[in-house]
Structure formats: C-alpha cells, structure tokens
Scaffold this motif. Structure first.
Motif, short mmCIF file in Angstrom:
data_model
loop_
_atom_site.label_atom_id
_atom_site.label_comp_id
_atom_site.label_asym_id
_atom_site.label_seq_id
_atom_site.Cartn_x
_atom_site.Cartn_y
_atom_site.Cartn_z
N LEU A 180 109.17 -67.77 -22.66
CA LEU A 180 108.85 -66.94 -23.82
C LEU A 180 107.94 -67.69 -24.78
O LEU A 180 106.97 -67.13 -25.31
CB LEU A 180 110.13 -66.51 -24.52
CG LEU A 180 109.97 -65.67 -25.79
CD1 LEU A 180 109.26 -64.37 -25.47
CD2 LEU A 180 111.32 -65.41 -26.44
N GLU A 181 108.23 -68.97 -25.01
CA GLU A 181 107.40 -69.77 -25.92
C GLU A 181 105.98 -69.88 -25.37
O GLU A 181 105.00 -69.78 -26.12
CB GLU A 181 108.01 -71.16 -26.11
CG GLU A 181 107.38 -71.98 -27.22
CD GLU A 181 107.62 -71.40 -28.59
OE1 GLU A 181 106.83 -71.70 -29.51
OE2 GLU A 181 108.58 -70.61 -28.75
N SER A 182 105.86 -70.09 -24.07
CA SER A 182 104.54 -70.16 -23.44
C SER A 182 103.80 -68.84 -23.60
O SER A 182 102.60 -68.82 -23.91
CB SER A 182 104.69 -70.52 -21.96
OG SER A 182 103.45 -70.44 -21.30
N LEU A 183 104.50 -67.73 -23.40
CA LEU A 183 103.87 -66.42 -23.56
C LEU A 183 103.40 -66.20 -24.99
O LEU A 183 102.33 -65.62 -25.23
CB LEU A 183 104.85 -65.32 -23.15
CG LEU A 183 105.14 -65.17 -21.66
CD1 LEU A 183 106.22 -64.12 -21.43
CD2 LEU A 183 103.88 -64.80 -20.89
N ARG A 184 104.19 -66.65 -25.94
CA ARG A 184 103.81 -66.47 -27.34
C ARG A 184 102.56 -67.27 -27.68
O ARG A 184 101.69 -66.80 -28.41
CB ARG A 184 104.97 -66.87 -28.26
CG ARG A 184 106.09 -65.83 -28.29
CD ARG A 184 107.30 -66.31 -29.06
NE ARG A 184 108.30 -65.25 -29.18
CZ ARG A 184 109.54 -65.45 -29.60
NH1 ARG A 184 109.94 -66.68 -29.94
NH2 ARG A 184 110.39 -64.44 -29.69
#
Length: 555
Positions: A367-371
């Motif tokens: 999720l952090e990478s996607l953000r």
C-alpha cells in the motif's frame, strides 16, 4: 595598478601580474568554497596564509580574517564576531568553520535574520566582487555564466528591497515545471510507465489493498491462539477417518442384511402331493413302503428348510445388532468431532497468527508503495494549466508588491539613470526596469547602445553601483564594491575617467569604498582626459617583471 617598467620588453605582459588574482584573494578570504581551484592548488601557495583587514558593522575596531591555503575549511577571525554583538577590549580570536563564516557574512554584511533564508551570502558577494573567470561580466544580472535566473533574481530582490519570498516562489514553480517535463518524458518509456502508472488505476488498486488490509486487521483482532492446536487438529482428522470407516462397514452390512431377508422370503415347505396324483393317473398304485419313504424325505426337507430359516434369522439379527452399535458409535464420534471443530474454529495455531501478521505487513508495504506511485502519477499528470494559474496568481501578487514598493524602485531607477547620464550625457536613455512576468521576476538595466562591448561593460558598472548604494543605504549590503580591470576592456577613455570619478564621488558621499584593478596605460589615458588618480592609487604597484607580481614570483 599594474605598470610597465623601463626594463620591460615587447614580450613582457601585465596580464599575469595578479590583478584578477587580487579578486580571487578577496573571495578566498571572504569564504569562497572553490575559489579558482587552479590557483589554490599550486604547490607554490600551499604553505601561504592570507589575511584581510576590514571594517565590520557594529564594531569600532577592524576585523582581521585569516585563511590558510592548506586548511581552507577553517577561518580565524579576530576578534570573534560569531556571537553577533560587540564584546570587551580583550576579545580573543576564534577559529570557525567555513560554513559559519559564510553565515556571519550573510548576517552582518547583508542583514540576513535566519540561516534558512533563500538568499546566499556568497552570491551576494559575487555581485559586489565580480569574477571574470566564471563569466561574471557576461550579464549585469548574473554572477556566473550558468547561473539560474531565479537564483540571481532572488538575491537581487534582496539588494533592491523587493519581496524575496515571492521571488522564491517563482523558483519553486520553475522547479515543479521542470520536474513535470522530466516525468512526462520518462513516462513515454514503457518500463517507467509500469513503475509509475496512471493515477486512476492506482486509486482503484489502493482501494482494493486497503480493503484487504481491513479484513486482515479484523482477522488478527479476532484471532485466538488455541493451545495444542496441532494435536487437536490431528485427533479431529482421526475421528473423521473413523466415521468414514464406520459408514463403509455399515454400507456392507446393510447389503448383507438385504440379501438374507430376500433369502428368508424365498424359503418354502416342499410339496410332494402332486406325485400321488401323477402316479394315480398313470395307473400306478403306490405301496405303503413307498409312501413311508416319501414321508421320511418330506420330514428331512422340512427339517433342512427350518434349519436354514433359523440360521438366516439369527444372522440377520446379529447384523441388525451390529448396525445399531455402529450407529451409536458413529453418533459418539460425530459429537466428538463437532467438539473438536468448535475448538479449532474458535482460534488457530500461533504459526497461523504469524502468517496473518506477515501478510498484513506485506500488504502495508504494498500500500505504501502504491501511494508513492500514486503521488508520482499525480505529479506526472499535473496540468500545465494548474501551474500557469499559480504563475498568474504570483505575477499579480508581484505586481501588487511592486506598487507597494514604488518608492524603492523609483529610487533605484533614478540612481541608475543618474549614473548612466554621468557617463554618456543626455543623449542616451538609460533606465532600470522591474517587471514581473509569469515565468520570473525581471530586473533589467538598459542604456541605448550600438552593441559595443564598452557600453555593455558600463551598464554593468552602473548596475553594480546602483545595487550597492541601494543595499548599503538600507543596511542590506556592505560598504564596498570591487571591479576587475576586465570591466574596463573596450571602454572609451572618456567613460573610464567619468566612471572612476563617479565611483569616487558616490562612495565618498555614501561612506563606501570602491576598489578597482587597472593597467597603468588605461590610467594614464584617463589622466590625459582629466583624471588625477594619484590620490587613489594604493600600494603595492604591480609590474610585468618576474618579481613584480602580486605574490612576488611567477608560477
């Protein structure tokens, strides 16, 4: 001043006597990071220490600054001015870092109130002491050839008393536009496109991952670790297998029971009465002996039939009994299996919880990478119209600020006009413009010319003198201006005279100092045009001889 001597020949030159090196020396002592590397890496200067004595704001005694070539990152100041306030008569020297010395210059010479300001003391000093080797005389508003227009304008806004914060926003918008263009170009690459992606797709993917995270977090919150989980699970598997075995055996026995019940239904008493009727029709009369044999056979068959029926009945009873027992056993095993499954369903093993937690951490990282990718995609897809809108807004703010500072810009324009008219009379139309645009703040000095190098250099002279006076009057700049002899290359001797006279008059009236390096030939030409330079020439006189240079030797 660099002179020719009586012993000079046609092959001697004053170009290497040290005029420009004097400019480099000033920058070196005043905190330059990489002032003319070629000069300071010379083995001939490795053990030299250079000292500059100068007046300092707020102090009655001179400040002595010392910097050694072999220790360029350490500066000795005497007295210690790092505290910013005058102290007693017995102030001791202090050795400070190059960065601290640069900050002291920004604070005391240029009135900076914080080290986080966007202005640079070194850039500001480069407007007061231009360097020819980095292109300092190419443009009036730049201190070196590759200087960003935003950086130069930002520092010039400080000198002229304009809003530095607005100029800094121009630079920020310019950086954002440059980043956007780079991302647009990079997005054309198929690999980079997969790394960044589109914001709409990433938004949907982020939503899906957030939903998975919420489900994992709920499972972990409700999870209970069951002691002896593996043993319970193994017993549940064994009970399930026993139930399966009982069902298989029960199916076999039910089929056997059905077969026996059909066999019992087929058991019939033997009937021999048809034999007597048949013999009678044939005219045969059976004797008593024959009849007795038939009776014995009939009794035997009846006995066999009853025995078979009894055996089948007993076997069927045993099957029914075993079926009943298996049914009870299957019920008991089912109850045990249900209890075991309820225990397993109420929680799980510790390794199962660990697996859930690992999955949660993995999804959080995803999720952090996607953000991050989403933010990059948003930057990539930022509309040019949005940046243009901000620029229009900033342009209007700068226009309003200039209207509020009209007195300051009028004063600067009046000084520039006055100085230029002193050099060229009323035939020219000199002016200084302050014009905000969508791209940046523009400060432009103009003198009507024919494109000659001499007039271009005098534009720089008038611009520097104007900026120095304006800044000094407001306490935003030092009380000195330094020019290299290269500024006077190609300048008519009449303008040299007027420029030197103007600099002498203005700096005397403003309580300032003008330092210039110049060849004796140019000074003699100026003298023939009416300039008495004798009172202004300072020692030492440089010559074109081997021992007559600034350092006393050639290298």
């Amino acid at each position: 001043m660099a002179e020719r001597t009586d012993a000079s020949t046609d092959t001697d030159s004053r170009n290497g006597s040290g005029k420009s090196s004097m400019i480099e020396l000033l920058h070196f002592v005043l905190g330059a990071q990489n002032a003319n590397k070629a000069l300071w890496t010379s083995p001939s200067l490795r053990d030299h220490v250079f000292t500059l004595e100068l007046d300092w704001p707020g102090r009655s005694e001179p400040l002595v600054v010392t910097r050694a070539v072999c220790r360029p990152n350490k500066i000795v100041v005497d007295p210690d001015v790092t505290g910013g306030t005058p102290r007693g008569l017995f102030d001791r020297p202090a050795e400070i870092s190059l960065k601290d010395w640069q900050w002291v210059i920004e604070r005391d010479l240029y009135g900076a109130t914080s080290q986080n300001l966007d202005i640079s003391g070194r850039t500001l000093l480069s407007f007061a002491i231009r360097r020819v080797d980095v292109g300092g005389f190419l443009e009036p508003t730049k201190t070196f050839g590759q200087q960003s227009p935003h950086d130069s304008m930002l520092n010039l806004c400080h000198l002229f008393g304009l809003d530095v914060g607005l100029a800094a926003r121009y630079r920020l918008l310019s950086n954002q536009e440059a980043t956007r263009k780079k991302l647009v170009e990079a997005a054309k690459d198929p690999v980079w496109g997969k790394i960044v992606g589109r914001s709409a797709e990433l938004r949907g993917e982020i939503g899906a991952v957030e939903q998975r995270l919420a489900e994992l977090e709920r499972q972990i919150a409700d999870f209970q670790v069951v002691p002896e989980y593996e043993n319970i699970r193994r017993e549940a598997d064994e009970v399930d297998q026993q139930i399966r075995d009982l069902r298989a055996e029960e199916a076999i026995e039910r089929r056997n029971l059905q077969d026996m019940e059909r066999a019992m239904a087929d058991v019939v008493e033997p009937d021999d009465r048809y034999l007597e009727t048949a013999y009678r029709q044939l005219g045969v009369i059976l004797g008593q002996e024959v009849r007795r044999r038939f009776d014995d056979v009939r009794v035997f068959h009846e006995t066999v039939v009853r025995n078979r029926e009894k055996h089948l009945s007993e076997e069927a009873s045993r099957l029914r009994e075993r079926l009943s027992e298996r049914n009870l056993a299957r019920q008991r095993l089912g109850e045990r299996q249900a209890a075991l499954l309820r225990t397993l369903n109420s929680g799980g093993a510790l390794d199962a919880l660990t697996s859930l937690q690992y999955a949660l951490a993995r999804e959080q990282a995803h999720l952090e990478s996607l953000r991050h990718r989403f933010q990059a995609a948003q930057a990539l897809e930022a509309s040019r119209r949005e940046i243009d809108a901000k620029r229009l807004e900033l342009e209007q703010e700068m226009v309003t600020d200039l209207e509020d500072r009209d007195a300051a810009t009028r004063e600067a324009n009046a000084l520039f006009n006055q100085y230029a008219r002193r050099l060229y009379g009323d035939g020219k139309n000199p002016y200084l413009t302050f014009s905000p645009t969508k791209q940046r703040m523009r400060i432009e000095p103009r003198i009507e010319d024919d494109g000659s190098r001499g007039i271009h250099n005098m534009v720089i002279f008038c611009f520097d003198l104007t900026a120095s006076v304006i800044a000094h009057r407001a306490g935003r700049g030092p009380d000195f201006l330094v020019h290299d002899s290269h500024l006077y290359d190609g300048v008519d001797e009449r303008q040299i005279v007027r420029a030197l006279q103007l600099a002498a008059e203005v700096t005397a009236a403003e309580g300032m100092q003008y330092v210039v390096t110049i060849n004796s030939d140019d000074l003699r030409k100026a003298g023939s045009a009416g300039l008495d330079a004798a009172p202004y020439v300072i020692e030492p006189h440089l010559t074109d001889q081997v021992t007559g240079g600034l350092f006393g030797f050639r290298f």
